[in-house]
Design an enzyme around this catalytic site. Structure first.
Site, mmCIF file in Angstrom:
data_model
loop_
_atom_site.group_PDB
_atom_site.id
_atom_site.type_symbol
_atom_site.label_atom_id
_atom_site.label_comp_id
_atom_site.label_asym_id
_atom_site.label_seq_id
_atom_site.Cartn_x
_atom_site.Cartn_y
_atom_site.Cartn_z
ATOM 1 N N GLN A 36 -9.483 3.506 46.241
ATOM 2 C CA GLN A 36 -8.165 3.468 46.876
ATOM 3 C C GLN A 36 -7.330 4.660 46.412
ATOM 4 O O GLN A 36 -7.515 5.170 45.308
ATOM 5 C CB GLN A 36 -7.462 2.147 46.549
ATOM 6 C CG GLN A 36 -7.263 1.869 45.060
ATOM 7 C CD GLN A 36 -6.735 0.465 44.760
ATOM 8 O OE1 GLN A 36 -6.741 -0.406 45.612
ATOM 9 N NE2 GLN A 36 -6.261 0.255 43.538
ATOM 10 N N HIS A 63 -11.745 0.418 43.792
ATOM 11 C CA HIS A 63 -11.398 -0.932 44.250
ATOM 12 C C HIS A 63 -12.587 -1.841 43.960
ATOM 13 O O HIS A 63 -12.426 -2.887 43.350
ATOM 14 C CB HIS A 63 -11.051 -0.911 45.751
ATOM 15 C CG HIS A 63 -10.722 -2.262 46.327
ATOM 16 N ND1 HIS A 63 -10.079 -2.442 47.520
ATOM 17 C CD2 HIS A 63 -10.961 -3.514 45.865
ATOM 18 C CE1 HIS A 63 -9.918 -3.746 47.764
ATOM 19 N NE2 HIS A 63 -10.457 -4.411 46.783
ATOM 20 N N PHE A 113 -8.041 -8.286 38.089
ATOM 21 C CA PHE A 113 -8.658 -7.500 39.173
ATOM 22 C C PHE A 113 -10.163 -7.369 38.922
ATOM 23 O O PHE A 113 -10.988 -7.618 39.790
ATOM 24 C CB PHE A 113 -7.975 -6.138 39.221
ATOM 25 C CG PHE A 113 -8.338 -5.244 40.399
ATOM 26 C CD1 PHE A 113 -8.843 -5.752 41.585
ATOM 27 C CD2 PHE A 113 -8.123 -3.866 40.313
ATOM 28 C CE1 PHE A 113 -9.143 -4.915 42.667
ATOM 29 C CE2 PHE A 113 -8.409 -3.022 41.380
ATOM 30 C CZ PHE A 113 -8.935 -3.556 42.553
ATOM 31 N N HIS A 116 -11.957 -10.612 39.479
ATOM 32 C CA HIS A 116 -12.132 -10.886 40.903
ATOM 33 C C HIS A 116 -13.318 -10.096 41.469
ATOM 34 O O HIS A 116 -14.157 -10.646 42.190
ATOM 35 C CB HIS A 116 -10.840 -10.532 41.650
ATOM 36 C CG HIS A 116 -10.962 -10.636 43.132
ATOM 37 N ND1 HIS A 116 -10.733 -11.806 43.820
ATOM 38 C CD2 HIS A 116 -11.316 -9.726 44.069
ATOM 39 C CE1 HIS A 116 -10.944 -11.598 45.109
ATOM 40 N NE2 HIS A 116 -11.281 -10.342 45.293
ATOM 41 N N GLU A 117 -13.381 -8.801 41.157
ATOM 42 C CA GLU A 117 -14.442 -7.948 41.715
ATOM 43 C C GLU A 117 -15.823 -8.359 41.192
ATOM 44 O O GLU A 117 -16.790 -8.389 41.946
ATOM 45 C CB GLU A 117 -14.149 -6.473 41.439
ATOM 46 C CG GLU A 117 -12.886 -5.953 42.142
ATOM 47 C CD GLU A 117 -12.929 -6.051 43.669
ATOM 48 O OE1 GLU A 117 -13.960 -5.706 44.273
ATOM 49 O OE2 GLU A 117 -11.921 -6.492 44.256
ATOM 50 N N LYS A 120 -16.586 -12.009 42.777
ATOM 51 C CA LYS A 120 -16.799 -12.018 44.228
ATOM 52 C C LYS A 120 -17.989 -11.147 44.638
ATOM 53 O O LYS A 120 -18.781 -11.548 45.482
ATOM 54 C CB LYS A 120 -15.532 -11.533 44.934
ATOM 55 C CG LYS A 120 -15.652 -11.510 46.465
ATOM 56 C CD LYS A 120 -14.310 -11.253 47.139
ATOM 57 C CE LYS A 120 -14.435 -11.235 48.656
ATOM 58 N NZ LYS A 120 -13.130 -10.936 49.309
ATOM 59 N N HIS A 121 -18.098 -9.965 44.052
ATOM 60 C CA HIS A 121 -19.119 -9.003 44.503
ATOM 61 C C HIS A 121 -20.245 -8.772 43.486
ATOM 62 O O HIS A 121 -21.410 -8.769 43.846
ATOM 63 C CB HIS A 121 -18.456 -7.666 44.841
ATOM 64 C CG HIS A 121 -17.421 -7.768 45.931
ATOM 65 N ND1 HIS A 121 -17.752 -7.949 47.247
ATOM 66 C CD2 HIS A 121 -16.059 -7.733 45.882
ATOM 67 C CE1 HIS A 121 -16.631 -8.008 47.991
ATOM 68 N NE2 HIS A 121 -15.592 -7.882 47.178
HETATM 69 P P1 5GP Z 1 -9.811 -6.738 54.029
HETATM 70 O O1 5GP Z 1 -9.819 -7.882 54.971
HETATM 71 O O2 5GP Z 1 -8.534 -6.540 53.286
HETATM 72 O O3 5GP Z 1 -10.383 -5.462 54.605
HETATM 73 O O4 5GP Z 1 -10.859 -7.127 52.924
HETATM 74 C C1 5GP Z 1 -10.628 -8.170 52.008
HETATM 75 C C2 5GP Z 1 -11.757 -8.239 51.036
HETATM 76 O O5 5GP Z 1 -12.939 -8.728 51.672
HETATM 77 C C3 5GP Z 1 -12.176 -6.906 50.444
HETATM 78 O O6 5GP Z 1 -11.386 -6.511 49.405
HETATM 79 C C4 5GP Z 1 -13.588 -7.244 50.001
HETATM 80 O O7 5GP Z 1 -13.569 -8.019 48.841
HETATM 81 C C5 5GP Z 1 -14.066 -8.065 51.155
HETATM 82 N N1 5GP Z 1 -14.643 -7.232 52.225
HETATM 83 C C6 5GP Z 1 -14.012 -6.819 53.383
HETATM 84 N N2 5GP Z 1 -14.848 -6.110 54.156
HETATM 85 C C7 5GP Z 1 -16.036 -6.078 53.495
HETATM 86 C C8 5GP Z 1 -17.309 -5.520 53.809
HETATM 87 O O8 5GP Z 1 -17.541 -4.907 54.858
HETATM 88 N N3 5GP Z 1 -18.290 -5.700 52.880
HETATM 89 C C9 5GP Z 1 -18.089 -6.386 51.719
HETATM 90 N N4 5GP Z 1 -19.109 -6.487 50.877
HETATM 91 N N5 5GP Z 1 -16.911 -6.923 51.412
HETATM 92 C C10 5GP Z 1 -15.906 -6.785 52.269
HETATM 93 P P1 5GP Z 2 -10.510 -8.036 47.560
HETATM 94 O O1 5GP Z 2 -9.572 -7.536 48.595
HETATM 95 O O2 5GP Z 2 -11.301 -7.030 46.808
HETATM 96 O O3 5GP Z 2 -11.236 -9.297 47.891
HETATM 97 O O4 5GP Z 2 -9.444 -8.604 46.529
HETATM 98 C C1 5GP Z 2 -8.679 -7.831 45.715
HETATM 99 C C2 5GP Z 2 -7.935 -8.803 44.830
HETATM 100 O O5 5GP Z 2 -7.580 -8.115 43.671
HETATM 101 C C3 5GP Z 2 -6.671 -9.301 45.497
HETATM 102 O O6 5GP Z 2 -6.457 -10.618 45.057
HETATM 103 C C4 5GP Z 2 -5.627 -8.370 44.938
HETATM 104 O O7 5GP Z 2 -4.362 -8.969 44.810
HETATM 105 C C5 5GP Z 2 -6.197 -8.079 43.543
HETATM 106 N N1 5GP Z 2 -5.828 -6.730 43.079
HETATM 107 C C6 5GP Z 2 -5.304 -6.482 41.874
HETATM 108 N N2 5GP Z 2 -5.062 -5.171 41.735
HETATM 109 C C7 5GP Z 2 -5.481 -4.572 42.881
HETATM 110 C C8 5GP Z 2 -5.489 -3.217 43.313
HETATM 111 O O8 5GP Z 2 -5.083 -2.272 42.630
HETATM 112 N N3 5GP Z 2 -6.006 -2.993 44.543
HETATM 113 C C9 5GP Z 2 -6.479 -4.000 45.343
HETATM 114 N N4 5GP Z 2 -6.966 -3.684 46.537
HETATM 115 N N5 5GP Z 2 -6.477 -5.294 44.964
HETATM 116 C C10 5GP Z 2 -5.980 -5.573 43.727
#
Ligand code: 5GP
Ligand code: 5GP
Length: 239
Positions: A36, A63, A113, A116-117, A120-121
């Site tokens: 990001q 991210h 953060f 979470h990463e 989830k991943h």
């Molecule tokens: P957003 O809806 O904000 O694009 O994505 C929310 C979260 O869903 C991302 O931060 C990530 O954790 C997951 N995500 C969204 N798109 C993808 C994707 O194409 N592949 C994977 N592995 N995760 C995704």
């Molecule tokens: P994702 O979109 O990867 O599923 O979720 C990201 C999670 O981490 C969200 O709950 C978001 O609030 C938290 N978060 C904490 N710090 C950051 C940051 O710097 N960038 C993003 N994208 N998410 C963050």
């Protein structure tokens, strides 16, 4: 009699082979490595809060490293028995604070953060790394990509109210990394499109960049995009 027994054995062999093949289906095909641009994160409607450790440097930050399937779907939250354990990354913490800072509000130290990463991943790729290995792999990919440097080499530097075309930006990164990235934009309060996140595809061992098998679904960019300055940006704490 012998002949029919041979055929039965062959059928049994083929059936067991296909069952083994199906149950060994891969847990993922490749990764998205997502970085990001902090100034754009802060300029979006949700705003940002600088981490407790202070304002991050003007650089892309991680991210996440997300396992994905070639058809565009992805696994998530794969192993609740292996939750994030901060003691496993304690000696990496200052490096993570520098390259993987949290910008969400309220200000944090990053642990939430990173938790979470990983959960989830990261847990969906336990076949190739453990928790510490997950963070190390992402840190080393960031170094390898060196996006800021690739953009700088093409004369694209962070600045407000300066606009670039998408092809200029994609070309600069492709030249540096070898493969075209996917760029996601956000829109700031003046309606300008800004580079928000850069997605790069990485092979299933999390070491080499590859051509993306499928593109992610992030918000696309217009043809005039800003690469905003982070030195002039402000956070919620400062407003
Ligand atoms: P957003 O809806 O904000 O694009 O994505 C929310 C979260 O869903 C991302 O931060 C990530 O954790 C997951 N995500 C969204 N798109 C993808 C994707 O194409 N592949 C994977 N592995 N995760 C995704
Ligand atoms: P994702 O979109 O990867 O599923 O979720 C990201 C999670 O981490 C969200 O709950 C978001 O609030 C938290 N978060 C904490 N710090 C950051 C940051 O710097 N960038 C993003 N994208 N998410 C963050």
């Amino acid at each position: 009699m012998m002949k029919s027994n041979g055929r039965t054995l062959l059928v049994i062999f083929l059936v067991t082979q296909s069952v083994a093949f199906l149950t060994a289906a891969k847990d993922f095909d490749f990764f998205y490595f997502v970085q990001q641009w902090p100034a754009s994160y802060c300029d979006s409607r949700r705003g940002c809060c600088y981490p407790k450790t202070g304002k991050p440097a003007e650089d892309f930050s991680i991210h996440g490293l997300w396992p994905n399937y070639n058809d565009g779907t992805y696994p998530s939250n794969c192993d609740s028995s292996n939750p994030f354990d901060d003691s496993k990354v304690s000696t990496l913490e200052s490096v993570l604070q520098e390259h993987w800072p949290t910008l969400a509000c309220p200000s944090g130290d990053g642990l939430k953060f990173w938790r979470h990463e990983w959960e989830k991943h990261g847990t969906c790729a336990e076949s190739i790394f453990d928790e510490r290995g997950y963070f190390e792999a992402a840190l080393s990919l960031k170094k390898k990509a060196n996006l800021l440097h690739a953009l700088e080499n093409a004369g694209i530097r962070p600045a407000d109210r300066v606009f670039h075309t998408m092809s200029q930006i994609k070309e600069a990164i492709t030249k540096g990394v070898g493969y075209e990235p996917f760029i996601e934009c956000n829109v700031d309060s003046s309606g300008n499109h800004q580079i928000f996140q850069v997605y790069q595809c990485v092979d299933a061992s999390a070491t080499e960049f590859i051509k993306c098998p499928v593109l992610p679904h992030g918000r696309a960019c217009g043809n005039k995009v800003e690469f905003p300055s982070f030195s002039t940006a402000s956070s919620h704490d400062e407003l």
